[in-house]
Design a protein around this motif. Structure first.
Motif, PDB file in Angstrom:
ATOM      1  N   ARG A  87      34.634  51.100 131.834  1.00  0.00           N
ATOM      2  CA  ARG A  87      32.889  50.743 131.462  1.00  0.00           C
ATOM      3  C   ARG A  87      33.227  51.641 130.109  1.00  0.00           C
ATOM      4  N   ASN A  88      32.055  50.910 129.990  1.00  0.00           N
ATOM      5  CA  ASN A  88      31.605  50.785 128.180  1.00  0.00           C
ATOM      6  C   ASN A  88      33.472  50.434 126.939  1.00  0.00           C
ATOM      7  N   GLY A  90      33.180  47.061 126.508  1.00  0.00           N
ATOM      8  CA  GLY A  90      33.060  45.676 126.275  1.00  0.00           C
ATOM      9  C   GLY A  90      33.784  44.650 127.415  1.00  0.00           C
ATOM     10  N   LYS A  93      30.236  43.165 128.353  1.00  0.00           N
ATOM     11  CA  LYS A  93      29.489  41.916 126.629  1.00  0.00           C
ATOM     12  C   LYS A  93      30.264  40.799 127.391  1.00  0.00           C
ATOM     13  N   GLU A  94      31.623  41.114 127.509  1.00  0.00           N
ATOM     14  CA  GLU A  94      32.779  39.861 127.789  1.00  0.00           C
ATOM     15  C   GLU A  94      32.828  38.648 129.118  1.00  0.00           C
ATOM     16  N   ASN A  97      29.249  36.825 128.188  1.00  0.00           N
ATOM     17  CA  ASN A  97      29.703  35.975 126.300  1.00  0.00           C
ATOM     18  C   ASN A  97      30.036  34.666 126.944  1.00  0.00           C
ATOM     19  N   LEU A 123      22.042  46.550 126.203  1.00  0.00           N
ATOM     20  CA  LEU A 123      22.984  45.463 125.856  1.00  0.00           C
ATOM     21  C   LEU A 123      22.240  43.714 125.677  1.00  0.00           C
ATOM     22  N   CYS A 127      22.321  41.668 122.967  1.00  0.00           N
ATOM     23  CA  CYS A 127      23.144  39.865 122.946  1.00  0.00           C
ATOM     24  C   CYS A 127      21.825  38.861 122.960  1.00  0.00           C
TER      25      CYS A 127
END
Length: 153
Positions: A87-88, A90, A93-94, A97, A123, A127
């Protein structure tokens, strides 16, 4: 850190279960191990779960989405869970995306995020997701879910 994102297979079941069980989401909504296994097995069988793998093939976490899960016409992000030790970095987030690229033909995407998970909500807002509704007691009494939407262009 992510080398590949692929459709989850049965061999990824335990890694996905560990990622979910060791998250706040898992502790609140899936306190019993058999419920986690049952839910993830269903997602894998429906081919709705993608896993993030590192360069050695280790499962780092997963994303579960339903193509027409929101209002019978828009992609719905059901769960993102990353193993605790990753965790933390990315990875979430990847995966987010990647999800948006996979469903890019849609004009909008939706998700809900619980009031006990403010970091996730932040988050999503960073985004480009906006809160479009509040749903108290949706999945569990006493927990409010925030309906979030992002317009894809």
């Amino acid at each position: 850190m992510i080398n590949n994102i692929i459709k989850a297979e049965c061999e990824h079941l335990n890694d996905c279960a560990i990622a979910l069980q060791n998250s706040e989401l898992g502790r609140v909504y899936f306190p019993q191990e058999n419920k986690v296994i049952q839910a993830i097995s269903e997602g894998i069988s429906k081919q709705e779960i993608l896993v993030a793998l590192d360069n050695k093939g280790l499962c780092l976490g997963f994303i579960w989405f339903i193509r027409n899960g929101a209002f019978h016409g828009f992609p719905y992000l059901h769960i993102i869970a990353i193993k605790e030790e990753f965790r933390n970095l990315g990875i979430g987030k990847e995966l987010l995306n990647y999800f948006e690229k996979v469903v890019a033909q849609s004009s909008k995407v939706f998700l809900v995020v619980a009031d006990f998970n403010p970091k996730a909500k932040q988050l999503y807002e960073k985004c480009g997701y906006i809160e479009v509704g509040v749903i108290p007691n949706l999945y569990k009494s006493g927990v409010t879910e925030f309906l979030m939407m992002k317009e894809l262009s």
